[in-house]
Motif scaffolding. Structure first.
Motif, PDB file in Angstrom:
ATOM      1  N   GLU A   1     -11.814 -57.270  60.360  1.00  0.00           N
ATOM      2  CA  GLU A   1     -12.237 -57.329  61.758  1.00  0.00           C
ATOM      3  C   GLU A   1     -11.607 -58.532  62.478  1.00  0.00           C
ATOM      4  O   GLU A   1     -11.172 -58.435  63.600  1.00  0.00           O
ATOM      5  N   HIS A   2     -11.618 -59.658  61.827  1.00  0.00           N
ATOM      6  CA  HIS A   2     -11.042 -60.881  62.386  1.00  0.00           C
ATOM      7  C   HIS A   2      -9.979 -61.369  61.414  1.00  0.00           C
ATOM      8  O   HIS A   2     -10.305 -61.933  60.375  1.00  0.00           O
ATOM      9  N   PRO A   3      -8.717 -61.191  61.760  1.00  0.00           N
ATOM     10  CA  PRO A   3      -7.673 -61.546  60.810  1.00  0.00           C
ATOM     11  C   PRO A   3      -7.593 -63.043  60.513  1.00  0.00           C
ATOM     12  O   PRO A   3      -7.079 -63.436  59.495  1.00  0.00           O
TER      13      PRO A   3
END
Length: 62
Positions: free
Chosen positions: A5-7
């Motif tokens: 979702e959040h790299p």
């Protein structure tokens, strides 16, 4: 495979932006003061010329 979702965290460019913005504001204010100063010098020269012309005419009796 599932994408995260959040790299990851991105770099913080706040300081670079603030420094660049400060330089741009400084240059803009400097340009405005130069333009207004030039206008003021022109108006002062014109007013002085008119005042001295009237004074010399009055003094010479014309």
């Amino acid at each position: 495979m599932r994408r995260p979702e959040h790299p990851g965290e991105v770099e913080d460019f706040t300081n670079a932006f603030l420094v660049s913005f400060g330089v741009i504001v400084f240059i803009a204010l400097w340009a405005v003061s130069v333009i207004l100063g030039f206008i003021w010098a022109l108006m002062s020269a014109y007013g002085t010329d008119k005042a001295l012309s009237r004074w010399s005419r009055r003094r010479s009796g014309l």
